[in-house]
Design a protein around this motif. Structure first.
Motif, short mmCIF file in Angstrom:
data_model
loop_
_atom_site.label_atom_id
_atom_site.label_comp_id
_atom_site.label_asym_id
_atom_site.label_seq_id
_atom_site.Cartn_x
_atom_site.Cartn_y
_atom_site.Cartn_z
N PRO A 190 11.26 15.01 -1.17
CA PRO A 190 10.84 15.24 0.21
C PRO A 190 9.52 14.56 0.50
O PRO A 190 8.80 14.34 -0.43
CB PRO A 190 10.76 16.88 -0.04
N ARG A 191 9.47 14.35 1.81
CA ARG A 191 8.43 13.79 2.28
C ARG A 191 7.20 14.60 2.29
O ARG A 191 7.28 15.88 2.58
CB ARG A 191 8.54 13.29 3.80
N SER A 192 6.10 14.23 1.84
CA SER A 192 4.73 15.11 2.04
C SER A 192 4.12 15.29 3.27
O SER A 192 4.30 14.56 4.30
CB SER A 192 3.71 14.25 1.12
N PRO A 193 3.96 16.29 3.68
CA PRO A 193 3.44 16.76 4.99
C PRO A 193 2.31 15.77 5.18
O PRO A 193 2.15 15.72 6.61
CB PRO A 193 2.87 18.18 5.04
N ASP A 194 1.42 15.17 4.43
CA ASP A 194 0.33 14.25 4.64
C ASP A 194 0.96 12.66 4.73
O ASP A 194 0.13 11.89 5.02
CB ASP A 194 -0.51 14.36 3.35
N THR A 195 2.10 12.65 4.53
CA THR A 195 2.64 11.10 4.79
C THR A 195 3.07 10.83 6.19
O THR A 195 3.79 11.64 6.47
CB THR A 195 3.71 10.98 3.86
N LEU B 180 4.86 9.55 9.19
CA LEU B 180 6.16 8.83 9.69
C LEU B 180 6.29 7.55 10.01
O LEU B 180 5.11 6.90 10.55
CB LEU B 180 6.78 9.62 10.90
N ALA B 181 7.15 6.72 9.66
CA ALA B 181 7.14 5.18 10.14
C ALA B 181 6.77 4.95 11.55
O ALA B 181 6.06 4.04 11.69
CB ALA B 181 8.56 4.56 9.55
N GLN C 72 0.04 3.44 15.15
CA GLN C 72 -1.17 3.22 14.82
C GLN C 72 -1.62 1.63 14.75
O GLN C 72 -2.54 1.24 15.30
CB GLN C 72 -1.71 3.84 13.61
N SER C 73 -0.53 1.04 14.36
CA SER C 73 -0.56 -0.53 14.17
C SER C 73 -0.66 -1.04 15.69
O SER C 73 -1.48 -2.01 15.83
CB SER C 73 0.59 -1.05 13.41
#
Length: 102
Positions: A5-10, A12-13, A19-20
């Protein structure tokens, strides 16, 4: 096949991509502002040695460049705001506009 499972702090792509793009836009604006400040400085150097109608044209050009640089600096602040940066004193310090000339 196991998926963690994805960490809540990670992020999304798509968040990383956004941001980039914000950072790229900020770099473009900063580059444009830096180029304008260099052109302003060069114009001021020529102004010191110019008189008559040529000087009047250079003064008008200086005014245009300064207004454009001020607008680009504002765009940079807007981009910083979009990145979550709220204090802009360093921008005014780093990208100082020259005084208007007459």
């Amino acid at each position: 096949m196991s998926t963690r499972p994805r960490s809540p702090d990670t992020p999304l792509a798509i968040e990383v991509e956004i941001q980039s793009e914000k950072a790229s836009a900020m770099r473009r604006v900063a580059s444009r502002l830096e180029a304008l400040l260099v052109e302003l400085q060069e114009t001021e150097q020529v102004l010191r040695e110019t008189s008559g109608p040529a000087r009047a044209r250079l003064v008008a050009r200086h005014k245009e460049l300064r207004a454009d640089a001020d607008k680009q600096r504002w765009y940079l602040i807007v981009q910083r705001e979009a990145m979550g940066l709220r204090h802009h004193g360093d921008i005014y310090e780093m990208y100082r506009l020259p005084a208007p000339v007459e």
